[in-house]
Design a protein around this motif. Structure first.
Motif, mmCIF file in Angstrom:
data_model
loop_
_atom_site.group_PDB
_atom_site.id
_atom_site.type_symbol
_atom_site.label_atom_id
_atom_site.label_comp_id
_atom_site.label_asym_id
_atom_site.label_seq_id
_atom_site.Cartn_x
_atom_site.Cartn_y
_atom_site.Cartn_z
ATOM 1 N N ARG A 56 8.759 7.859 -4.780
ATOM 2 C CA ARG A 56 9.346 7.122 -5.900
ATOM 3 C C ARG A 56 8.337 6.263 -6.661
ATOM 4 O O ARG A 56 8.713 5.466 -7.507
ATOM 5 C CB ARG A 56 10.516 6.256 -5.443
ATOM 6 C CG ARG A 56 11.650 7.036 -4.857
ATOM 7 C CD ARG A 56 12.767 6.106 -4.394
ATOM 8 N NE ARG A 56 13.811 6.850 -3.747
ATOM 9 C CZ ARG A 56 13.844 7.129 -2.442
ATOM 10 N NH1 ARG A 56 12.880 6.727 -1.652
ATOM 11 N NH2 ARG A 56 14.844 7.807 -1.931
ATOM 12 N N VAL A 57 7.047 6.382 -6.319
ATOM 13 C CA VAL A 57 6.017 5.578 -6.985
ATOM 14 C C VAL A 57 4.980 6.487 -7.621
ATOM 15 O O VAL A 57 4.780 6.468 -8.829
ATOM 16 C CB VAL A 57 5.347 4.593 -6.007
ATOM 17 C CG1 VAL A 57 4.199 3.848 -6.671
ATOM 18 C CG2 VAL A 57 6.372 3.606 -5.458
ATOM 19 N N GLY A 58 4.266 7.284 -6.820
ATOM 20 C CA GLY A 58 3.242 8.179 -7.350
ATOM 21 C C GLY A 58 2.159 8.451 -6.327
ATOM 22 O O GLY A 58 2.279 8.089 -5.151
ATOM 23 N N ASN A 59 1.100 9.111 -6.773
ATOM 24 C CA ASN A 59 -0.017 9.480 -5.916
ATOM 25 C C ASN A 59 -1.177 8.512 -6.102
ATOM 26 O O ASN A 59 -1.638 8.308 -7.226
ATOM 27 C CB ASN A 59 -0.498 10.901 -6.218
ATOM 28 C CG ASN A 59 0.536 11.936 -5.852
ATOM 29 O OD1 ASN A 59 1.286 11.766 -4.900
ATOM 30 N ND2 ASN A 59 0.592 13.012 -6.614
ATOM 31 N N MET A 60 -1.631 7.940 -4.999
ATOM 32 C CA MET A 60 -2.807 7.070 -5.025
ATOM 33 C C MET A 60 -4.029 7.952 -4.776
ATOM 34 O O MET A 60 -4.148 8.557 -3.718
ATOM 35 C CB MET A 60 -2.701 5.986 -3.956
ATOM 36 C CG MET A 60 -1.637 4.975 -4.215
ATOM 37 S SD MET A 60 -1.681 3.650 -2.983
ATOM 38 C CE MET A 60 -0.343 2.620 -3.547
ATOM 39 N N GLU A 61 -4.914 7.996 -5.758
ATOM 40 C CA GLU A 61 -6.097 8.851 -5.678
ATOM 41 C C GLU A 61 -7.359 8.004 -5.614
ATOM 42 O O GLU A 61 -7.349 6.820 -5.911
ATOM 43 C CB GLU A 61 -6.138 9.786 -6.879
ATOM 44 C CG GLU A 61 -4.934 10.713 -6.940
ATOM 45 C CD GLU A 61 -4.921 11.585 -8.179
ATOM 46 O OE1 GLU A 61 -5.625 11.245 -9.167
ATOM 47 O OE2 GLU A 61 -4.201 12.581 -8.163
ATOM 48 N N SER A 62 -8.449 8.646 -5.226
ATOM 49 C CA SER A 62 -9.778 8.013 -5.146
ATOM 50 C C SER A 62 -9.791 6.812 -4.210
ATOM 51 O O SER A 62 -10.487 5.828 -4.451
ATOM 52 C CB SER A 62 -10.268 7.607 -6.534
ATOM 53 O OG SER A 62 -10.304 8.722 -7.391
ATOM 54 N N LEU A 63 -9.021 6.880 -3.143
ATOM 55 C CA LEU A 63 -8.969 5.796 -2.166
ATOM 56 C C LEU A 63 -10.185 5.835 -1.256
ATOM 57 O O LEU A 63 -10.696 6.903 -0.919
ATOM 58 C CB LEU A 63 -7.700 5.906 -1.313
ATOM 59 C CG LEU A 63 -6.378 5.741 -2.050
ATOM 60 C CD1 LEU A 63 -5.214 6.128 -1.149
ATOM 61 C CD2 LEU A 63 -6.215 4.314 -2.530
ATOM 62 N N LYS A 64 -10.623 4.634 -0.871
ATOM 63 C CA LYS A 64 -11.724 4.499 0.080
ATOM 64 C C LYS A 64 -11.220 3.752 1.306
ATOM 65 O O LYS A 64 -10.266 2.984 1.224
ATOM 66 C CB LYS A 64 -12.889 3.720 -0.537
ATOM 67 C CG LYS A 64 -13.586 4.449 -1.654
ATOM 68 C CD LYS A 64 -14.761 3.652 -2.172
ATOM 69 C CE LYS A 64 -15.482 4.440 -3.256
ATOM 70 N NZ LYS A 64 -16.677 3.748 -3.699
ATOM 71 N N VAL A 65 -11.879 3.970 2.422
ATOM 72 C CA VAL A 65 -11.580 3.228 3.644
ATOM 73 C C VAL A 65 -12.424 1.958 3.611
ATOM 74 O O VAL A 65 -13.654 2.018 3.553
ATOM 75 C CB VAL A 65 -11.907 4.060 4.898
ATOM 76 C CG1 VAL A 65 -11.700 3.243 6.162
ATOM 77 C CG2 VAL A 65 -11.043 5.321 4.932
ATOM 78 N N VAL A 66 -11.743 0.785 3.633
ATOM 79 C CA VAL A 66 -12.442 -0.493 3.536
ATOM 80 C C VAL A 66 -11.860 -1.500 4.527
ATOM 81 O O VAL A 66 -10.789 -1.297 5.082
ATOM 82 C CB VAL A 66 -12.376 -1.084 2.102
ATOM 83 C CG1 VAL A 66 -13.053 -0.163 1.102
ATOM 84 C CG2 VAL A 66 -10.948 -1.367 1.683
ATOM 85 N N ASN A 67 -12.580 -2.600 4.700
ATOM 86 C CA ASN A 67 -12.143 -3.751 5.508
ATOM 87 C C ASN A 67 -11.739 -3.366 6.938
ATOM 88 O O ASN A 67 -10.680 -3.767 7.409
ATOM 89 C CB ASN A 67 -10.990 -4.496 4.824
ATOM 90 C CG ASN A 67 -11.355 -5.016 3.463
ATOM 91 O OD1 ASN A 67 -12.526 -5.142 3.114
ATOM 92 N ND2 ASN A 67 -10.361 -5.307 2.661
ATOM 93 N N LEU A 68 -12.592 -2.633 7.598
ATOM 94 C CA LEU A 68 -12.297 -2.249 8.975
ATOM 95 C C LEU A 68 -12.379 -3.444 9.908
ATOM 96 O O LEU A 68 -13.279 -4.269 9.792
ATOM 97 C CB LEU A 68 -13.307 -1.195 9.464
ATOM 98 C CG LEU A 68 -12.962 0.225 9.066
ATOM 99 C CD1 LEU A 68 -13.781 0.617 7.871
ATOM 100 C CD2 LEU A 68 -13.199 1.127 10.220
#
Length: 168
Positions: free
Chosen positions: A17-29
């Motif tokens: 119901r929102v959309g596709n999140m693209e170009s995500l990075k893994v951060v703040n481990l």
């Protein structure tokens, strides 16, 4: 290493119901573990549980408006998976809420918690928002946790093709 490299996910994460999140990075481990407490003051050499917490994140955000009925479903979905957002009610001429304006940053908190089951040879894995917004709880026998298992788990974390659920 991931703190420095900030690897990018090869696939988008779809939020219903929102959309596709693209170009995500893994951060703040953040990694944490606790030793088993033997008495009020002494710890054993055994690890009782371990946690990995991180974010899938990008600089974009969704901005959209939903009518009041659908807005409630969107809010429930976002809260269910702990996705940060703001929602501003839009009032009609009679001062009743007619719709809701949403701002949803591309930011999903993900976590993996591994807990040793008391007096058994099982590990409890609790995954939240790993690779997509949902929860996975599973128990795995110690002897099933192999290099292949950890490799498949790493692929799952990075949204790469994997056989994690088959290896567990």
């Amino acid at each position: 290493m991931a703190k420095v490299i900030k690897p990018m996910l090869p696939h988008a994460i779809s939020i219903p119901r929102v959309g596709n999140m693209e170009s995500l990075k893994v951060v703040n481990l953040f990694v944490d573990y606790r030793h088993t407490l033997l008495s009020n003051q002494n710890f054993s050499g055994e690890i009782e549980h371990a946690s990995l917490i991180f974010y899938y994140k990008a600089s974009n955000a969704f901005y959209f408006e939903r009518e009041i009925g659908l807005a409630a479903l969107v809010k429930d979905e976002l809260w269910r998976y702990g996705i940060l957002h703001t929602a501003i009610d839009v009032k009609n001429e009679r001062e009743k809420t007619a719709s809701v304006l949403f701002n949803v940053p591309y930011e999903i908190r993900a976590s993996l918690h591994v807990t040793q089951q008391n007096k058994s040879k099982l590990l409890q894995f609790a995954l939240k928002n790993i690779a997509k917004p949902h929860d996975i709880d599973l128990e795995v026998a110690y002897d099933r946790v192999s290099t292949e298992f950890v490799d498949e788990l790493s692929k799952l974390l990075m949204r790469q093709d994997n056989n994690f659920l088959d290896t567990g």
